[in-house]
Design an enzyme around this catalytic site. Sequence first.
Site, short mmCIF file in Angstrom:
data_model
loop_
_atom_site.label_atom_id
_atom_site.label_comp_id
_atom_site.label_asym_id
_atom_site.label_seq_id
_atom_site.Cartn_x
_atom_site.Cartn_y
_atom_site.Cartn_z
N PHE A 53 0.89 -1.00 0.27
CA PHE A 53 0.04 0.15 0.26
C PHE A 53 0.46 1.06 -0.16
CE2 PHE A 53 -2.79 -3.65 1.61
CZ PHE A 53 -4.02 -2.82 1.24
N GLU A 54 0.08 2.38 -0.87
CA GLU A 54 1.46 3.30 -0.86
C GLU A 54 1.10 3.96 0.09
OE1 GLU A 54 -1.90 4.93 -4.06
OE2 GLU A 54 -0.89 6.63 -2.72
N ALA A 55 1.15 3.85 1.26
CA ALA A 55 1.14 4.78 2.47
C ALA A 55 2.46 4.28 3.35
CB ALA A 55 0.18 5.24 2.87
N ASN A 62 2.01 11.34 -6.00
CA ASN A 62 1.82 10.94 -4.96
C ASN A 62 3.41 11.31 -4.24
OD1 ASN A 62 0.18 11.48 -3.37
ND2 ASN A 62 -0.25 9.36 -3.39
#
Lengths: 260, 321
Positions: A57-59, B103
């Site tokens: 997951f990108e976080a 991002n």
Amino acid sequence: MTTVSNPALTYSLTELMAVTAAREIQDNEVVFAGTGLPMLGAMLAQKTHAPNCLVIFEAGAIGSRLRHLPMSVGDPRTVRGAALAAGLAEVFTYMLQAGKVDVGFISGAQIDRFGNINSTSMGDYHHPSVRFPGSGGSCDIACLAKRTVIIAQHEKRRLPEKIDYITSPGWLNGGESRKEAGLIRGGPSVVVTTRGVLRFRPTSHEAYLASYHPGLTAENVREETGFMLDTADASETPIPTAEELHILRNVVDPERIFLK
Amino acid sequence: MTSKLIGLAEAAALVPDGATLSLGGFTAQRHPMAFVYELIRQKKRDLYLFGHSPGGDWDILIGAGCVKRVELAYEADEAFGTIGPRWRRAVQAGRIEWEDYSNFGMVTRFQAGAMGLPFLPTRTAFGSDVFAKQALTAEQRAADPRTSPLKQAVIESPFQAGDKLLLLPAIHTEFCVLHVQKATESGLVRVEGQTFADNIQALCADTVIVTAEEIVSEDFMRQEPERTLLPPFAVAHVVHVPFGSHPYAVYNYYDHDPRQLKDYHAAAMIDEDFQSYLEKYVYGVPDFESYLAVVGAARLDSLKADPEYGYSPNLKRRRLD
């Protein structure tokens, strides 16, 4: 949500889409998952045919083993039991850009026949009629994963001839245009929609209808598509198995966070 | 050792109108909300915000009229609210200046700032409108040193002909505010779970303010120095704020507050309701302790993390009422 009747099984459209998306993941692959249906697909794949897929997951959660469905890619639920808790820089720089991600899941408000996606705004970019959240990591996943799986609402206005803004590049104008733009790998491999499954021709990179969901016909799907859709090779979307449905409902999303 | 502990109102008062600022966290996690409410209460104006995927922290600041310009990749609370309602309205009404990046793009920009470099190269965004289109005009950029003179630049690698790279400009902010699990009075900081980009954002700011769930002893922190997020000089001020990220989640401490997030998103859809929300939770209360009292002890208690999970496994997140 429509419930489809079948002699053996009853399942919802969301369940069919989650199962169809999950089947795009192969065992041992590195999977970059976004919020919502991609989480259902990734978790289902991990609990069925792809137990060794690495979900990131990108976080910052890498190698998640989800016990409860997250509602955000930064959710604490992505962390407990994960292989590694890091941050965005580690995921984007050392995994995605470095070419370690096999498949990324993305979605958007609009998609065109080359799999370009808009999740930024409708109308004039500077004076939009509707503003959306923006790229997040979608542009990066679309640029740098080895392939992408796209989830889309299948309506004429959402699959237009030309989208208002390319947030996440697909095959751009088809042919070699993606490579010519400076993208070194990747491209969309499939679009799982609310009406069927689209794939892309090898050289032109133009979308064609690979399958229509049970209860629909190729003609139905073509009528609901804003661009010319080649339906010559379309067949019916394979239905979920009893095992997939059982795991989806009882293990993946018993709280009905995303399942309908 | 000098104590860096200060009060919340005192910390927020350090931020002048027109300041450049980044806030820690990611969409619906670990935002310094108590600090954000205090900025609103102190009626800050013309802030310049830099972020990757903020959520309601930015949305409420934008709605309260505190923000002039943002550079970002995403603004929403994901499945808790798939768009920042005040962000959407501000853009559609032409009330905010913005620039879109991805991002990875924004994180790369923070990394360049943290490393003391003017830019860093990436391979992202080619072919997209994130690359092709610019929301800010050349005149807007030239007129304001808070914004990079260029959105980006493209070069060919000096080491390989034909290898095209996207250069993204460094971010430098006057302030960075983080909300973390643990800090010492001396300014050592520990984040549990994902770091998001907190450490990188902190290192490209002049002044870092940390709000923390818990103040721990120097000995406790120094027993496991590998878990410390930043070098000691990085943090200027520490504020002790339990539940300081509510309604967002803080891993190992408390979960998201689905009820509060639902109420916020419903209110933020309508101008009058949003003003009532601000009145009830921000202007109408003198400080964060009073805010927590309005939310209620029973609700806060229901959010507390189960130590086995780091969140509240039985928390009802959908179909509230």
